[in-house]
Design an enzyme around this catalytic site. Structure first.
Site, PDB file in Angstrom:
ATOM      1  N   CYS A  32       0.811  -1.228   0.000  1.00 38.42           N
ATOM      2  CA  CYS A  32       0.000   0.000   0.000  1.00 38.42           C
ATOM      3  C   CYS A  32       0.846   1.281   0.000  1.00 38.42           C
ATOM      4  O   CYS A  32       0.352   2.359  -0.305  1.00 38.42           O
ATOM      5  CB  CYS A  32      -0.957   0.025   1.187  1.00 38.42           C
ATOM      6  SG  CYS A  32      -2.119  -1.337   1.164  1.00 38.42           S
ATOM      7  N   ASN A  90     -10.171   0.157  -0.507  1.00 38.68           N
ATOM      8  CA  ASN A  90      -8.707   0.231  -0.438  1.00 38.68           C
ATOM      9  C   ASN A  90      -8.123  -0.371  -1.719  1.00 38.68           C
ATOM     10  O   ASN A  90      -8.218  -1.573  -1.942  1.00 38.68           O
ATOM     11  CB  ASN A  90      -8.245  -0.552   0.808  1.00 38.68           C
ATOM     12  CG  ASN A  90      -6.744  -0.535   1.004  1.00 38.68           C
ATOM     13  OD1 ASN A  90      -5.997  -0.134   0.108  1.00 38.68           O
ATOM     14  ND2 ASN A  90      -6.301  -0.996   2.157  1.00 38.68           N
ATOM     15  N   HIS A  92      -3.266   7.422   2.157  1.00 34.88           N
ATOM     16  CA  HIS A  92      -3.667   6.116   1.636  1.00 34.88           C
ATOM     17  C   HIS A  92      -5.078   5.826   2.132  1.00 34.88           C
ATOM     18  O   HIS A  92      -5.385   6.000   3.311  1.00 34.88           O
ATOM     19  CB  HIS A  92      -2.687   5.049   2.138  1.00 34.88           C
ATOM     20  CG  HIS A  92      -3.174   3.660   1.907  1.00 34.88           C
ATOM     21  ND1 HIS A  92      -3.642   3.235   0.682  1.00 34.88           N
ATOM     22  CD2 HIS A  92      -3.288   2.588   2.743  1.00 34.88           C
ATOM     23  CE1 HIS A  92      -4.012   1.971   0.770  1.00 34.88           C
ATOM     24  NE2 HIS A  92      -3.808   1.559   2.013  1.00 34.88           N
TER      25      HIS A  92
END
Ligand code: ACO
Length: 324
Positions: A113, A281, A251
């Site tokens: 990520c 996500n 993020h």
């Protein structure tokens, strides 16, 4: 001095949308549970014949178009992904061929990520050598392929997508007033590798252990703590204070992590770009998608100071301050 300026951006989300209500028909969960815990309402899912390279290609095309440069002018393509099309060759070389960037080098970068902030930091270092002038940085993922769709604790969290920036070298002043990346920092700590991982089809897996495994509470705790500390550290080294940040583009893991981090930093919620509700996500793609959406919406304008911050499996984390 040489600075890396953002010349263009683009993003792509697959057409198919999977809502929380759709997931509630697949596993024992509900829209309310997912929304309350994560802020997510839906996610985009790649079609069976779409791979990470296809998503990356679409985002790259838009970034190239918005930058006004030709693919042949690119010196380097960095593709951040943890869901490559194949073990090898890299997904980056496939995208290079698809966009017709005949003069560039291309490679994949794997920091889960945090991949996009790692990618920007790497591209910035290449640009500062003076050898590389135009770099395409992409974050692209198809997490739908590594999710166990029978595991309600993880399948609710992720989606597919891609985002891309074009960085260009510019002669600039050594201060925070001119456009470009002002400061960027990345970190990792492998002692937490077992808190969030995916064996996938690697040589170490067995059939039952192919998909994402996560200790959600540990991830939550470290995400808030480490994002807060790296934002403070990058602010300190830039000489800027938090009130000078116009937009925070974190993020997009889940809304609670975002809220808790902003609260610890004493940063106003209305200045945070939030897309996790609609996209879930998308790992390394989440920051460039969120930023591109905010540019297209007219929120982020040229001259604004932006703080990007990421956290992911590894653990890896990083933060970038830039003037758009
Ligand atoms: N629907 C309904 N119930 C569920 C679901 C679901 N989808 N998932 C878990 N539960 C149940 C559990 O089984 C448990 O039941 P029990 O009490 O009977 O055992 C109960 O809900 C509580 O489970 P927890 O896992 O303790 O729930 P928690 O409140 O911690 O929330 C969550 C889980 C949302 C995953 C949270 O831990 C979190 O946000 N963690 C961060 C993880 C994350 O964002 N990861 C993304 C990847 S990492 C990154 O990108 C930074």
């Amino acid at each position: 001095m040489i600075k890396s300026i953002i010349k263009g951006s683009g993003s792509y989300l697959p057409e198919k949308v999977l809502t929380n209500h759709d997931i509630a028909k697949m596993v024992d969960t509900s829209h309310e549970w997912i929304f309350e815990r994560t802020g997510i309402t839906q996610r985009h899912i790649a079609s069976d014949n779409q791979f990470t390279s296809d998503l990356a290609y679409e985002a790259a095309l838009k970034a190239i178009e918005s930058s006004g440069i030709h693919a042949n002018e690119l010196d380097l393509i960095l593709l951040a992904t943890s869901t490559p099309d194949q073990v090898f060759p890299s997904t980056a070389v496939k995208v290079q061929h698809m966009i017709g960037a005949k003069e560039s080098a291309a490679f994949d970068l794997h920091a889960v990520c945090s991949g996009f902030v790692y990618g920007l930091t790497t591209a910035n270092a290449f640009i500062k050598t003076g050898e590389y002038k135009k770099i395409l940085v992409i974050g692209a993922e198809t997490y739908s392929r590594i999710i166990n769709w029978k595991d309600r604790s993880t399948c609710i969290l992720f989606g597919d997508g891609a985002g891309a920036f074009i960085l260009e070298a510019a002669e600039s002043t050594d201060d925070n007033l001119s456009a470009g990346i002002l400061k960027t920092r990345i970190k990792s700590d492998g002692q937490y590798a077992d808190k969030l991982y995916c064996n996938g089809s690697s040589s170490s897996n067995d059939e039952d252990d192919r998909y994402i495994q996560m200790n959600g509470r540990e991830v939550y705790k470290h995400a808030v703590e480490k994002q807060t500390s790296i934002v403070n550290s990058v602010l300190l080294s830039s000489g800027l204070t938090i009130d000078k940040i116009d937009w925070f583009v974190p993020h997009q893991a889940n809304l609670r992590i975002l809220d808790a981090t902003a609260k610890k930093l004493n940063f106003p919620k209305e200045k945070i770009i939030i897309t996790v509700g609609e996209h879930a996500n998308t790992s390394s793609a989440s920051i460039p998608i969120a930023m591109d959406c905010a540019i297209k919406d007219g929120k982020i304008k040229r001259g604004d100071v932006i703080m990007l911050v990421s956290f992911g499996s590894g653990f890896t984390w990083g933060a970038t301050i830039l003037r758009y």
